[in-house]
Design a protein around this motif. Structure first.
Motif, PDB file in Angstrom:
ATOM      1  N   ILE A 173      10.655  71.083  -9.604  1.00  0.00           N
ATOM      2  CA  ILE A 173       9.953  71.616  -8.438  1.00  0.00           C
ATOM      3  C   ILE A 173       8.614  70.896  -8.306  1.00  0.00           C
ATOM      4  O   ILE A 173       7.902  70.710  -9.291  1.00  0.00           O
ATOM      5  CB  ILE A 173       9.701  73.124  -8.579  1.00  0.00           C
ATOM      6  N   ALA A 174       8.271  70.500  -7.088  1.00  0.00           N
ATOM      7  CA  ALA A 174       6.959  69.941  -6.796  1.00  0.00           C
ATOM      8  C   ALA A 174       6.268  70.860  -5.804  1.00  0.00           C
ATOM      9  O   ALA A 174       6.833  71.189  -4.758  1.00  0.00           O
ATOM     10  CB  ALA A 174       7.088  68.527  -6.227  1.00  0.00           C
ATOM     11  N   LEU A 175       5.060  71.310  -6.128  1.00  0.00           N
ATOM     12  CA  LEU A 175       4.300  72.220  -5.274  1.00  0.00           C
ATOM     13  C   LEU A 175       3.070  71.496  -4.749  1.00  0.00           C
ATOM     14  O   LEU A 175       2.223  71.049  -5.518  1.00  0.00           O
ATOM     15  CB  LEU A 175       3.917  73.472  -6.057  1.00  0.00           C
ATOM     16  N   THR A 202      -0.313  67.815  -6.417  1.00  0.00           N
ATOM     17  CA  THR A 202       1.090  68.214  -6.487  1.00  0.00           C
ATOM     18  C   THR A 202       1.371  68.644  -7.916  1.00  0.00           C
ATOM     19  O   THR A 202       1.248  67.848  -8.847  1.00  0.00           O
ATOM     20  CB  THR A 202       2.027  67.062  -6.090  1.00  0.00           C
ATOM     21  N   LYS A 203       1.714  69.897  -8.109  1.00  0.00           N
ATOM     22  CA  LYS A 203       2.020  70.433  -9.430  1.00  0.00           C
ATOM     23  C   LYS A 203       3.533  70.379  -9.660  1.00  0.00           C
ATOM     24  O   LYS A 203       4.326  70.646  -8.758  1.00  0.00           O
ATOM     25  CB  LYS A 203       1.542  71.879  -9.558  1.00  0.00           C
ATOM     26  N   SER A 204       3.931  70.037 -10.868  1.00  0.00           N
ATOM     27  CA  SER A 204       5.356  69.889 -11.165  1.00  0.00           C
ATOM     28  C   SER A 204       5.838  70.960 -12.140  1.00  0.00           C
ATOM     29  O   SER A 204       5.099  71.391 -13.035  1.00  0.00           O
ATOM     30  CB  SER A 204       5.647  68.493 -11.732  1.00  0.00           C
ATOM     31  N   SER A 231       2.022  71.123 -15.055  1.00  0.00           N
ATOM     32  CA  SER A 231       0.699  70.921 -14.492  1.00  0.00           C
ATOM     33  C   SER A 231       0.657  69.679 -13.620  1.00  0.00           C
ATOM     34  O   SER A 231       1.581  69.395 -12.874  1.00  0.00           O
ATOM     35  CB  SER A 231      -0.345  70.846 -15.611  1.00  0.00           C
ATOM     36  N   GLY A 232      -0.431  68.906 -13.728  1.00  0.00           N
ATOM     37  CA  GLY A 232      -0.607  67.731 -12.901  1.00  0.00           C
ATOM     38  C   GLY A 232      -2.065  67.543 -12.571  1.00  0.00           C
ATOM     39  O   GLY A 232      -2.844  68.499 -12.548  1.00  0.00           O
ATOM     40  N   ASP A 243      10.182  60.677  -8.319  1.00  0.00           N
ATOM     41  CA  ASP A 243      10.564  61.864  -7.561  1.00  0.00           C
ATOM     42  C   ASP A 243       9.417  62.306  -6.662  1.00  0.00           C
ATOM     43  O   ASP A 243       8.489  61.547  -6.412  1.00  0.00           O
ATOM     44  CB  ASP A 243      11.045  62.990  -8.485  1.00  0.00           C
ATOM     45  N   ALA A 244       9.455  63.554  -6.211  1.00  0.00           N
ATOM     46  CA  ALA A 244       8.478  64.022  -5.230  1.00  0.00           C
ATOM     47  C   ALA A 244       7.080  64.182  -5.804  1.00  0.00           C
ATOM     48  O   ALA A 244       6.106  64.229  -5.045  1.00  0.00           O
ATOM     49  CB  ALA A 244       8.937  65.352  -4.635  1.00  0.00           C
ATOM     50  N   SER A 245       6.943  64.256  -7.116  1.00  0.00           N
ATOM     51  CA  SER A 245       5.628  64.513  -7.698  1.00  0.00           C
ATOM     52  C   SER A 245       5.136  63.433  -8.656  1.00  0.00           C
ATOM     53  O   SER A 245       3.930  63.269  -8.817  1.00  0.00           O
ATOM     54  CB  SER A 245       5.627  65.854  -8.438  1.00  0.00           C
TER      55      SER A 245
END
Length: 368
Positions: A250-252, A305-307, A288-289, A129-131
């Motif tokens: 969600i990926a930030l 990128t935090k998930s 976290s991440g 996925d995105a993260s």
């Protein structure tokens, strides 16, 4: 019906070529359908300069790594310890995003199994996925296994080549003295392709080596929400560029910088985490991440990128609060070009608390 992990029957040889061909054909078909309805996605390319990589888990472990490696995340170990004995590794992982992605058919079901010295390792499922790239696996042995027999979990390659840098987590659930499940996560970097042949290598304590190669493709039903929020606090420059919404979570994406010295990467900007709540004050669970950072012209620059868990369709806005998680324990491992690992001892950082300002992100209509 899926067979029990500990069934003692003799299984036929795994049809590796047929399964890989089927997966590759499915990816090709999905790509053709996507191209008929969507414009090609442009991939941002980062500098070829190799950064110095740091990894910090939600449990406040800290490490610095160069090259490709993984670390054992206490967060994963804690969550996986609550797994039930039966069922899909992803569906029963305790992670809402993995469960939802698996149930919606967004994961790649692999099922490839290799046995060495009476120990069978099966790659069950993969989600890109995105993260993160997340891998679910099972370990079934004829003999009792010690704790973390596979060490810090698998290393991975992209189309046969080691990534410039990588970080992630690995955790296991012991189902019995001979059977366990594991989840490995590799964090996604900006310069990674949307699809590639992923190589996975796991090594046992007795010198065993299990090697797998599977095609993977990033899920496409992701909504990118531009944020472009910037703020300064106690000498830290923070830039949150966007968040991405998908059924897997969600990926930030953010970057942070702070002045410092090259011999000390443990500045406040390296310990940033985020708390997210919806318009009703409900907190979205964070996973976290890790991240990466480099020193340039007297300044440390970090990106990550935090998930977080996925959100429901009735969420209209998110309140995001940055904060620091200063580790009280941990450690890490350094991996050189030859693959030689050197343990890095933990040194408690001298970092003070920082007060960041929370900010709100309005979600697009597609998510309502």
């Amino acid at each position: 019906m899926k067979k029990p992990f500990n069934e003692n029957s003799t299984l036929p040889e795994f049809p590796r070529d047929e399964v890989r061909t089927a997966i590759a054909n499915g990816i090709k078909q999905a790509e053709e359908q996507k191209n008929m309805t969507q414009k090609p996605v442009q991939i941002k390319r980062k500098s070829k300069r190799k950064p110095l990589l740091y990894v910090a888990s939600a449990a406040a472990a800290f490490s610095i790594m160069v090259g490709s490696a993984a670390y054992v995340s206490p967060t994963f170990a804690s969550t996986l310890s609550q797994l039930p004995i039966v069922g899909s590794v992803f569906s029963n992982s305790g992670y809402l995003g993995l469960k939802q992605a698996s149930e919606q058919g967004l994961t790649s079901t692999i099922g490839e199994k290799h046995t060495i010295n009476g120990i069978s390792v099966t790659i069950d499922e993969v989600l890109y996925d995105a993260s993160n790239i997340t891998v679910g696996l099972t370990i079934d042995s004829e003999k009792k296994l010690g704790d973390y027999y596979l060490g810090a979990g698998p290393n991975f390659t992209i189309n046969g080549k080691n990534p410039k840098v990588s970080s992630g987590g690995y955790g296991e659930k012991v189902l019995s003295s001979t059977v366990r499940t594991g989840i490995a996560r590799f964090e996604v970097k900006e310069d990674m392709p949307d699809s590639f042949e992923m190589g996975l290598t796991l090594e046992g304590k007795e010198g065993e080596k299990w090697e797998f190669s599977v095609p993977v493709k990033k899920i496409t039903n992701t909504i990118d929400v531009p944020v472009n929020h910037q703020q300064q606090a106690e000498g830290i420059q923070l830039d949150v560029s966007k968040i991405s919404l998908s059924p897997s979570g969600i990926a930030l994406d953010y970057k942070a910088s702070e002045k410092g010295t090259i011999d000390n990467s443990q500045v406040g900007a390296s310990f940033i985490e985020f708390r997210i709540t919806d318009q009703n004050g409900k907190e979205i669970t964070s996973h976290s991440g890790g991240g990466e950072g480099h020193f340039d012209n007297g300044e440390w620059n970090f990106s990550s990128t935090k998930s977080f868990d996925p959100i429901s369709s009735n969420v209209q806005k998110l309140m995001i609060t940055p904060y620091l998680v200063i580790p009280s324990g941990g450690g890490g491992v350094h991996v050189d070009i030859a693959g030689v690992e050197t343990k890095i001892p933990f040194n408690k950082p001298c970092v003070k608390e920082v007060k960041f300002q929370p900010f709100t992100v309005e979600l697009p209509k597609q998510n309502k």
